[in-house]
Scaffold this motif. Structure first.
Motif, PDB file in Angstrom:
ATOM      1  N   ASP A  79       0.833  -1.208   0.000  1.00 60.53           N
ATOM      2  CA  ASP A  79       0.000   0.000   0.000  1.00 60.53           C
ATOM      3  C   ASP A  79       0.870   1.261   0.000  1.00 60.53           C
ATOM      4  OD1 ASP A  79      -2.238  -1.559   0.026  1.00 60.53           O
ATOM      5  OD2 ASP A  79      -2.520  -1.465   2.196  1.00 60.53           O
ATOM      6  N   GLY A  80       1.975   1.224   0.753  1.00 61.51           N
ATOM      7  CA  GLY A  80       2.872   2.373   0.769  1.00 61.51           C
ATOM      8  C   GLY A  80       3.504   2.627  -0.585  1.00 61.51           C
ATOM      9  N   VAL A  81       3.884   1.564  -1.284  1.00 56.83           N
ATOM     10  CA  VAL A  81       4.452   1.714  -2.632  1.00 56.83           C
ATOM     11  C   VAL A  81       3.417   2.296  -3.588  1.00 56.83           C
ATOM     12  CG1 VAL A  81       5.368   0.450  -4.609  1.00 56.83           C
ATOM     13  CG2 VAL A  81       6.167  -0.102  -2.305  1.00 56.83           C
ATOM     14  N   LEU A  82       2.194   1.801  -3.510  1.00 50.59           N
ATOM     15  CA  LEU A  82       1.127   2.330  -4.367  1.00 50.59           C
ATOM     16  C   LEU A  82       0.844   3.794  -4.054  1.00 50.59           C
ATOM     17  CD1 LEU A  82      -1.368  -0.685  -4.357  1.00 50.59           C
ATOM     18  CD2 LEU A  82       0.186   0.005  -6.187  1.00 50.59           C
ATOM     19  N   SER A  83       0.870   4.144  -2.763  1.00 48.09           N
ATOM     20  CA  SER A  83       0.647   5.543  -2.387  1.00 48.09           C
ATOM     21  C   SER A  83       1.731   6.445  -2.951  1.00 48.09           C
ATOM     22  CB  SER A  83       0.596   5.668  -0.856  1.00 48.09           C
ATOM     23  OG  SER A  83       0.546   7.017  -0.461  1.00 48.09           O
ATOM     24  N   THR A  84       2.978   5.979  -2.880  1.00 47.70           N
ATOM     25  CA  THR A  84       4.079   6.766  -3.431  1.00 47.70           C
ATOM     26  C   THR A  84       3.983   6.867  -4.945  1.00 47.70           C
ATOM     27  OG1 THR A  84       5.493   6.040  -1.601  1.00 47.70           O
ATOM     28  CG2 THR A  84       6.585   6.981  -3.523  1.00 47.70           C
ATOM     29  N   LEU A 140      -0.434   9.696  -3.502  1.00 47.97           N
ATOM     30  CA  LEU A 140      -1.576   9.855  -2.602  1.00 47.97           C
ATOM     31  C   LEU A 140      -1.199  10.551  -1.304  1.00 47.97           C
ATOM     32  CD1 LEU A 140      -3.221   6.329  -3.048  1.00 47.97           C
ATOM     33  CD2 LEU A 140      -3.675   8.433  -4.314  1.00 47.97           C
ATOM     34  N   GLY A 141       0.044  10.431  -0.897  1.00 48.16           N
ATOM     35  CA  GLY A 141       0.498  11.104   0.318  1.00 48.16           C
ATOM     36  C   GLY A 141       0.071  10.462   1.614  1.00 48.16           C
ATOM     37  N   GLY A 162       1.331   7.228   2.463  1.00 44.95           N
ATOM     38  CA  GLY A 162       2.259   6.137   2.734  1.00 44.95           C
ATOM     39  C   GLY A 162       2.831   6.192   4.138  1.00 44.95           C
ATOM     40  N   SER A 163       3.297   7.363   4.559  1.00 49.44           N
ATOM     41  CA  SER A 163       3.862   7.494   5.901  1.00 49.44           C
ATOM     42  C   SER A 163       2.802   7.265   6.968  1.00 49.44           C
ATOM     43  CB  SER A 163       4.486   8.880   6.078  1.00 49.44           C
ATOM     44  OG  SER A 163       3.511   9.897   5.883  1.00 49.44           O
ATOM     45  N   SER A 164       1.577   7.711   6.712  1.00 52.38           N
ATOM     46  CA  SER A 164       0.500   7.485   7.676  1.00 52.38           C
ATOM     47  C   SER A 164       0.181   5.999   7.809  1.00 52.38           C
ATOM     48  CB  SER A 164      -0.763   8.248   7.248  1.00 52.38           C
ATOM     49  OG  SER A 164      -0.522   9.633   7.184  1.00 52.38           O
ATOM     50  N   LEU A 165       0.205   5.283   6.697  1.00 49.90           N
ATOM     51  CA  LEU A 165      -0.036   3.843   6.733  1.00 49.90           C
ATOM     52  C   LEU A 165       1.034   3.130   7.555  1.00 49.90           C
ATOM     53  CD1 LEU A 165      -1.150   3.026   3.075  1.00 49.90           C
ATOM     54  CD2 LEU A 165      -2.463   2.595   5.146  1.00 49.90           C
ATOM     55  N   LEU A 166       2.285   3.466   7.288  1.00 47.20           N
ATOM     56  CA  LEU A 166       3.378   2.812   8.010  1.00 47.20           C
ATOM     57  C   LEU A 166       3.334   3.151   9.498  1.00 47.20           C
ATOM     58  CD1 LEU A 166       6.331   3.264   5.482  1.00 47.20           C
ATOM     59  CD2 LEU A 166       5.016   1.196   5.961  1.00 47.20           C
ATOM     60  N   THR A 167       3.063   4.416   9.810  1.00 46.71           N
ATOM     61  CA  THR A 167       2.977   4.816  11.215  1.00 46.71           C
ATOM     62  C   THR A 167       1.842   4.083  11.921  1.00 46.71           C
ATOM     63  OG1 THR A 167       3.841   7.006  10.664  1.00 46.71           O
ATOM     64  CG2 THR A 167       2.704   6.763  12.773  1.00 46.71           C
ATOM     65  N   ALA A 168       0.685   4.006  11.269  1.00 46.16           N
ATOM     66  CA  ALA A 168      -0.453   3.305  11.869  1.00 46.16           C
ATOM     67  C   ALA A 168      -0.157   1.818  12.039  1.00 46.16           C
ATOM     68  CB  ALA A 168      -1.696   3.500  11.008  1.00 46.16           C
ATOM     69  N   ALA A 169       0.532   1.217  11.064  1.00 47.07           N
ATOM     70  CA  ALA A 169       0.857  -0.205  11.167  1.00 47.07           C
ATOM     71  C   ALA A 169       1.833  -0.472  12.305  1.00 47.07           C
ATOM     72  CB  ALA A 169       1.440  -0.698   9.846  1.00 47.07           C
ATOM     73  N   VAL A 170       2.841   0.388  12.441  1.00 44.17           N
ATOM     74  CA  VAL A 170       3.800   0.221  13.546  1.00 44.17           C
ATOM     75  C   VAL A 170       3.105   0.408  14.887  1.00 44.17           C
ATOM     76  CG1 VAL A 170       5.865   1.198  14.598  1.00 44.17           C
ATOM     77  CG2 VAL A 170       5.786   0.853  12.136  1.00 44.17           C
ATOM     78  N   ARG A 171       2.224   1.419  14.970  1.00 44.79           N
ATOM     79  CA  ARG A 171       1.451   1.606  16.197  1.00 44.79           C
ATOM     80  C   ARG A 171       0.599   0.381  16.504  1.00 44.79           C
ATOM     81  NH1 ARG A 171      -1.994   6.928  16.901  1.00 44.79           N
ATOM     82  NH2 ARG A 171      -2.604   5.641  18.671  1.00 44.79           N
TER      83      ARG A 171
END
Length: 324
Positions: free
Chosen positions: A27-32, A36-37, A39-48
């Protein structure tokens, strides 16, 4: 299926979690790729998600082992407190005075009574505070109330802040603040309850919910899992409605005072104080790093200059001696 049959369950390790995490990376690769902007929110939410679930698993294991009603009550209060903080600090773009205690009151006033009545009578669990039954259900109720409260409060504050002329017109023609705010409250509650209505409309036919899936995977019969999901969905709907109503009334009571005045000055549109403090600390740290880097560069430049001067000094003395 025997619930005690260990062969019916799958043992998951961190390798399985890492493999599932690759979906987030996709999903982060697709966002980049598409700009879409998020990607960082997805990764942060996943780590949380990984950190929070790991910590909760450790805490719940201890609570389950103690089988103490006071520990269960403490966990229920902690879940409501964390849900309130998430609602006020992270989810709300606009806030009003005394929002934290009003949201906490709305969550406690809905999740605790609904969970006690539902578990004790609808689910026929005795005692109702059994940790393996009570805590997961309170967690689900807290999650649903967060969504309802955020939707209703966001709509109320947006209408009062951006379209206050409508409410002021009602007040100018002699309406009480209850009558003036009734259309706003009605629309806010309709928006807050719409997701639950839609979810119950498609559940079972289109979507198989997580609670039913977990019960089936845990060894329960499909019929019992379906009935359990019905009870849970009805509890979630009532809890969302109750918390949204309480919080909406309290919010309107703050932004429209008892003198029938619209108080937009009680609405804060700035980032929460936590984020302002974080930004301030980050800016101070960045400035300190810049100052330290500048001082280091100046010291290095002076050191290089002194070294070059010392290297040129013997040749200069020799030239002066020859010329003399």
């Amino acid at each position: 299926m025997d619930p005690g049959d260990t062969g019916s369950t799958t043992h998951l390790n961190w390798g399985n979690v890492g493999l599932a995490f690759s979906f987030i990376l996709l999903d982060g690769v697709l966002s980049t790729t598409f700009g879409l902007g998020v990607g960082s929110s997805l990764l942060t939410a996943a780590v949380r998600c990984v950190i929070q679930l790991s910590v909760v698993a450790l805490i719940l294991q201890k609570v389950f082992e103690t089988n103490n009603p006071w520990a269960v009550a403490g966990m229920a209060c902690l879940l409501n407190l964390m849900g309130t903080a998430e609602t006020v600090i992270n989810k709300s773009k606009k806030r009003y005075d005394y929002m934290f205690p009003s949201v906490l009151l709305g969550m406690l006033g809905s999740t605790i009574p609904v969970s006690i009545i539902g578990i004790r009578f609808a689910m026929s669990v005795e005692p109702f505070w059994k940790p393996e039954q009570y805590i997961p259900i309170v967690g689900m109720l807290c999650g649903s109330t967060i969504s309802g409260i955020v939707v209703s409060v966001t709509y109320v504050l947006k209408e009062i802040y951006e379209n206050k002329d409508k409410v002021e017109m009602y007040l100018a023609f002699g309406a009480s603040r209850f009558e003036a705010c009734k259309p706003v409250a009605r629309d806010a509650l309709r928006l807050a309850l719409t997701p639950n209505i839609n979810q119950m409309s498609v559940i079972g036919i289109i979507a198989i919910p997580g609670m039913m899936t977990g019960a089936i995977l845990g060894g329960s019969s499909v019929e019992q899992a379906a009935r359990l999901q019905m009870v849970i969905m009805f509890m979630i709907s009532s809890c969302t409605a109750l918390s949204s109503i309480v919080t909406t009334i309290l919010a309107l009571g703050v932004v429209v005072d008892n003198q029938h005045r619209v108080r937009t000055d009680r609405i804060d549109t700035r980032p929460h104080a936590v984020w302002r403090a974080r930004n301030w600390l980050v800016s101070k740290a960045v400035n300190a790093v810049k100052v330290a880097a500048s001082a280091t560069a100046s010291w290095a430049k002076r050191a290089i200059g002194r070294r070059d001067a010392e290297e040129e000094l013997p040749g200069s003395n020799e030239r002066q001696r020859l010329l003399g």
